[in-house]
Design a protein around this motif. Structure first.
Motif, PDB file in Angstrom:
ATOM      1  N   PHE A 152       0.643  -1.390  -0.070  1.00 45.51           N
ATOM      2  CA  PHE A 152       0.031   0.086  -0.149  1.00 45.51           C
ATOM      3  C   PHE A 152       0.912   1.268  -0.032  1.00 45.51           C
ATOM      4  O   PHE A 152       0.430   2.391  -0.299  1.00 45.51           O
ATOM      5  CB  PHE A 152      -0.738  -0.094   1.280  1.00 45.51           C
ATOM      6  CG  PHE A 152      -1.789   0.916   1.175  1.00 45.51           C
ATOM      7  CD1 PHE A 152      -2.792   1.306   0.365  1.00 45.51           C
ATOM      8  CD2 PHE A 152      -1.780   1.929   2.442  1.00 45.51           C
ATOM      9  CE1 PHE A 152      -3.819   2.338   0.461  1.00 45.51           C
ATOM     10  CE2 PHE A 152      -2.822   3.284   2.623  1.00 45.51           C
ATOM     11  CZ  PHE A 152      -3.604   3.239   1.515  1.00 45.51           C
ATOM     12  N   GLN A 153       2.136   1.135   0.329  1.00 43.55           N
ATOM     13  CA  GLN A 153       2.923   2.260   0.516  1.00 43.55           C
ATOM     14  C   GLN A 153       2.921   3.213  -0.764  1.00 43.55           C
ATOM     15  O   GLN A 153       2.867   4.541  -0.292  1.00 43.55           O
ATOM     16  CB  GLN A 153       4.370   1.883   0.668  1.00 43.55           C
ATOM     17  CG  GLN A 153       5.414   3.103   1.227  1.00 43.55           C
ATOM     18  CD  GLN A 153       6.625   2.264   1.410  1.00 43.55           C
ATOM     19  OE1 GLN A 153       6.892   1.366   2.003  1.00 43.55           O
ATOM     20  NE2 GLN A 153       7.674   3.344   1.610  1.00 43.55           N
ATOM     21  N   PRO A 154       2.939   3.057  -1.841  1.00 47.57           N
ATOM     22  CA  PRO A 154       2.893   3.996  -3.065  1.00 47.57           C
ATOM     23  C   PRO A 154       1.626   4.693  -3.199  1.00 47.57           C
ATOM     24  O   PRO A 154       1.499   5.763  -3.616  1.00 47.57           O
ATOM     25  CB  PRO A 154       3.077   3.094  -4.151  1.00 47.57           C
ATOM     26  CG  PRO A 154       3.662   1.762  -3.730  1.00 47.57           C
ATOM     27  CD  PRO A 154       3.184   1.387  -2.476  1.00 47.57           C
ATOM     28  N   PHE A 155       0.621   4.140  -2.565  1.00 49.32           N
ATOM     29  CA  PHE A 155      -0.707   4.826  -2.343  1.00 49.32           C
ATOM     30  C   PHE A 155      -0.914   5.519  -1.026  1.00 49.32           C
ATOM     31  O   PHE A 155      -2.032   6.206  -1.194  1.00 49.32           O
ATOM     32  CB  PHE A 155      -1.959   3.877  -2.744  1.00 49.32           C
ATOM     33  CG  PHE A 155      -1.532   2.926  -3.927  1.00 49.32           C
ATOM     34  CD1 PHE A 155      -2.141   3.374  -5.202  1.00 49.32           C
ATOM     35  CD2 PHE A 155      -0.658   1.620  -3.772  1.00 49.32           C
ATOM     36  CE1 PHE A 155      -1.930   2.723  -6.332  1.00 49.32           C
ATOM     37  CE2 PHE A 155      -0.455   1.070  -4.945  1.00 49.32           C
ATOM     38  CZ  PHE A 155      -1.130   1.291  -6.261  1.00 49.32           C
ATOM     39  N   ASP A 156      -0.354   5.509  -0.120  1.00 51.66           N
ATOM     40  CA  ASP A 156      -0.340   5.908   1.281  1.00 51.66           C
ATOM     41  C   ASP A 156      -0.187   7.432   1.263  1.00 51.66           C
ATOM     42  O   ASP A 156       1.096   7.714   1.472  1.00 51.66           O
ATOM     43  CB  ASP A 156       0.343   5.258   2.092  1.00 51.66           C
ATOM     44  CG  ASP A 156      -0.190   5.448   3.357  1.00 51.66           C
ATOM     45  OD1 ASP A 156      -0.889   6.353   3.620  1.00 51.66           O
ATOM     46  OD2 ASP A 156       0.462   4.754   4.447  1.00 51.66           O
ATOM     47  N   PHE A 157      -1.070   8.287   1.136  1.00 56.57           N
ATOM     48  CA  PHE A 157      -0.949   9.648   1.052  1.00 56.57           C
ATOM     49  C   PHE A 157      -0.353  10.304   2.604  1.00 56.57           C
ATOM     50  O   PHE A 157       0.485  11.351   2.570  1.00 56.57           O
ATOM     51  CB  PHE A 157      -2.341  10.563   0.800  1.00 56.57           C
ATOM     52  CG  PHE A 157      -3.305  10.288   2.123  1.00 56.57           C
ATOM     53  CD1 PHE A 157      -3.065  11.031   3.338  1.00 56.57           C
ATOM     54  CD2 PHE A 157      -4.010   9.229   1.812  1.00 56.57           C
ATOM     55  CE1 PHE A 157      -4.126  10.886   4.097  1.00 56.57           C
ATOM     56  CE2 PHE A 157      -5.029   9.006   2.994  1.00 56.57           C
ATOM     57  CZ  PHE A 157      -5.191   9.919   4.127  1.00 56.57           C
ATOM     58  N   ALA A 158      -0.756   9.423   3.567  1.00 54.88           N
ATOM     59  CA  ALA A 158      -0.137   9.600   4.984  1.00 54.88           C
ATOM     60  C   ALA A 158       1.432   9.862   5.127  1.00 54.88           C
ATOM     61  O   ALA A 158       2.112  10.599   5.855  1.00 54.88           O
ATOM     62  CB  ALA A 158      -0.707   8.688   5.942  1.00 54.88           C
ATOM     63  N   LEU A 159       2.058   8.777   3.941  1.00 53.68           N
ATOM     64  CA  LEU A 159       3.494   9.031   4.280  1.00 53.68           C
ATOM     65  C   LEU A 159       4.144  10.055   3.471  1.00 53.68           C
ATOM     66  O   LEU A 159       5.382  10.481   3.362  1.00 53.68           O
ATOM     67  CB  LEU A 159       3.909   7.714   3.435  1.00 53.68           C
ATOM     68  CG  LEU A 159       3.595   6.413   4.212  1.00 53.68           C
ATOM     69  CD1 LEU A 159       4.261   5.237   3.223  1.00 53.68           C
ATOM     70  CD2 LEU A 159       4.454   6.261   5.340  1.00 53.68           C
ATOM     71  N   ARG A 160       3.477  10.868   2.596  1.00 55.58           N
ATOM     72  CA  ARG A 160       3.839  12.083   1.730  1.00 55.58           C
ATOM     73  C   ARG A 160       3.336  13.368   2.859  1.00 55.58           C
ATOM     74  O   ARG A 160       3.741  14.147   2.019  1.00 55.58           O
ATOM     75  CB  ARG A 160       3.312  11.820   0.388  1.00 55.58           C
ATOM     76  CG  ARG A 160       3.462  10.742  -0.434  1.00 55.58           C
ATOM     77  CD  ARG A 160       2.907  11.020  -1.646  1.00 55.58           C
ATOM     78  NE  ARG A 160       1.410  10.834  -2.074  1.00 55.58           N
ATOM     79  CZ  ARG A 160       0.936   9.830  -2.040  1.00 55.58           C
ATOM     80  NH1 ARG A 160       1.426   8.549  -1.970  1.00 55.58           N
ATOM     81  NH2 ARG A 160      -0.452   9.893  -2.268  1.00 55.58           N
ATOM     82  N   ALA A 161       2.654  13.310   3.782  1.00 48.56           N
ATOM     83  CA  ALA A 161       2.385  14.527   4.221  1.00 48.56           C
ATOM     84  C   ALA A 161       3.514  15.224   4.965  1.00 48.56           C
ATOM     85  O   ALA A 161       4.611  14.497   5.602  1.00 48.56           O
ATOM     86  CB  ALA A 161       1.328  13.982   5.359  1.00 48.56           C
TER      87      ALA A 161
END
Length: 537
Positions: free
Chosen positions: A528-537
């Motif tokens: 899921f990492q490539p789709f996880d917006f929380a990691l880009r915040a």
């Protein structure tokens, strides 16, 4: 006999480019025939207006169509508008005034508000205040049998107009525009609302003005923002449309709902505006509660028991209710099985379901203690929507579509169950039909609600309900009034017609060892990492 529609042109910021505007209007009329009027929002005059304007002011040139304009948005152009109550500026060019309602012989009703929002009272000559908006609303809403206005003209955009809607591109509708204009639009229910000032074109999907399943249908509203005349990016600055005055329309025709209608973007913000007097927003507190448990080496310390935390902010209107006992889903709680957590946002988190129907059966959960979707604050709703979009994209990359359901019955913490179904197993229509058919077998009234509707419009806080949402946007709703089968959602999806896993309908029969659960969570988190917006915040 039906009334003949009026043909209207609306224009964004003219900024003194009169020749460019009227040249374009003449060209349009040459091709498409005569229009009845031109409505201009935003800055009609600019810093270099005087030379072109002098020819119209003196009568040397004439506007090719009756033109109605809003007033100044800055001190520099105030002098062009000699009478705040409105006046003729030149032949065929009329300043509507500071605020009011224009109603021509046709019966078309045009509400208008000139200027930009000001916090000062009284507002400067180029601005409007809360008092101006309140007086305009009072004067119109006191009209007998008031249903709305045909057109609303403002220069600023309404704040939050993009909620529940198609993207406004580079414009952030949560920061752009005026809250007072939003309040005005929500009250006046214009069939068309035009605005400018942002040098952008945006035609929002139409939105409804009534509460689904609770109020009689009303007409929809359309918001259109227009760019500046002659802009080099060739963004649209003229908008042509035909309209029959509301007063002359057949009532059934007036309230027809287009297929792409959305929820009202202002209703929730208006409700929340009435609750914002507390110094601390409730959604801010739960966002920091989980910060300490996840990584125990961090030095910050949280209260050791719920009593201490509950007493720290008495009488907070927006604060989520605290659990009466241990809660398995409040992220700060020791009861949470954190090895199942796969993503953490600001207000929500994702966790694999305990005893999931499938290995990638996931839950969207609020970090703070909220019982249901209808109890959520706007910030939490926004992040739930982000997680839905991310999961839809993620599962589609795996050749699957998701089904989401919520059971607000015999549960104390919101759990949005998200279960992927392989695309080659069944269609969205198959899934919907299975839910409806199995509901009928158990005398459960499962109603389809409009695609762009908001669940808060069909259920009040505290109301028990069951809710299904497909990734197509289709939604099914049941208001629970008596007993309800606790595993109904899983049973439908596990049935032979869909996933053919009837033995897994009860989560308690699907228990796995902790090591296996942790391994599944690691695998999901990695994928899921490539789709996880929380990691880009």
């Amino acid at each position: 006999m039906a009334a003949a529609p009026l043909r209207v042109l609306a224009c964004g910021d003219v900024e003194g480019r009169l020749e460019a505007l009227f040249g374009r209007v003449r060209a349009i009329q040459g091709k498409s025939g005569r229009f009845d009027m031109l409505l201009c929002v935003g800055n009609f005059f600019g810093s270099t207006s005087e030379t072109e304007w002098a020819e119209y002011r003196t009568g040397a040139k004439k506007a090719p169509i009756p033109t109605y304009v809003l007033g100044a948005n800055d001190q520099e152009t105030v002098s062009y508008f000699p009478d705040v109550s409105g006046c003729e500026l030149a032949e065929n060019i009329t300043y509507l005034g500071r605020r009011g309602l224009y109603s021509g012989t046709s019966g078309l009703q045009i509400a208008y508000l000139s200027g930009t929002e000001s916090q000062d009272e009284p507002a400067p000559a180029y601005s409007f205040s809360a008092k101006d908006v309140a007086e305009l609303k009072t004067s119109l809403l006191s009209t007998p049998n008031f249903k709305g206005v045909d057109i609303l003209l403002t220069s600023p955009w309404p704040r939050d107009v993009g909620t529940f809607a198609n993207s406004a591109g580079e414009i952030d509708t949560k920061k752009c525009g005026s809250k007072l204009v939003s309040d005005l639009a929500a009250s006046l229910k214009p069939r068309y609302h035009f605005a400018a000032l942002e040098k952008a074109y945006y035609e929002r999907l139409p939105y409804r003005n009534h509460t689904v399943l609770q109020e009689t249908p009303q007409h929809v509203s359309r918001f259109i923002a227009l760019a500046d005349v002659g802009n080099t990016s060739k963004k649209k600055y003229l908008y042509a449309f035909s309209i029959v005055p509301m007063s002359l329309m057949d009532p059934a025709e007036l309230v027809k709902q287009p297929q792409d209608v959305t929820e009202n973007p202002y209703r929730k913000s208006r409700k929340e505006a009435q609750k914002t007097k507390a110094p601390l927003c409730a959604e801010e507190e739960p966002a920091c509660q989980f910060f300490f448990d996840l990584n125990k080496h961090q030095g910050k310390k949280r209260p050791s028991d719920g009593k201490e935390r509950g007493n720290s902010q008495p009488k907070q209107a927006k604060k989520p209710p605290q659990p009466t006992g241990p809660c398995w889903f409040c992220l700060a709680s020791p009861e949470v099985e954190k090895h199942l957590v796969v993503s953490i946002g600001t207000h929500c988190y994702l966790a694999l379901a305990k005893g999931g129907l499938l290995p990638d059966h996931v839950l969207i959960l609020p970090i703070g203690h909220y019982q249901s979707v209808v109890d959520l604050s706007s910030e939490v709703v926004e992040e739930v929507t982000k997680y839905k979009s991310a999961l839809k994209e993620f599962f589609r990359s795996k050749g699957k579509r998701y089904v989401l359901f919520e059971r607000n019955y015999r549960s104390q913490h919101l759990q949005l169950q998200v279960i992927p179904v392989p695309l080659d197993h069944c269609t969205s229509e198959d899934i919907k039909e299975s839910f409806i058919a199995q509901a009928q077998e158990q005398q459960i009234e499962l109603l389809e609600i409009p695609e762009h509707s908001d669940i808060t419009q069909v259920a009040q806080p505290g109301t028990p309900y069951f809710y299904v949402e497909l990734d197509t946007g289709e939604k099914l709703f049941h208001r629970i009034r008596g007993r309800f089968p606790l595993h109904f959602g899983r049973e439908v999806l596990a049935s032979e017609a869909l996933l053919a896993l009837p033995q897994r309908a009860d989560w308690r029969r699907c228990a796995a060892e902790r090591a296996e659960e942790a391994a599944q969570a690691r695998a999901f988190r990695r994928d899921f990492q490539p789709f996880d917006f929380a990691l880009r915040a």
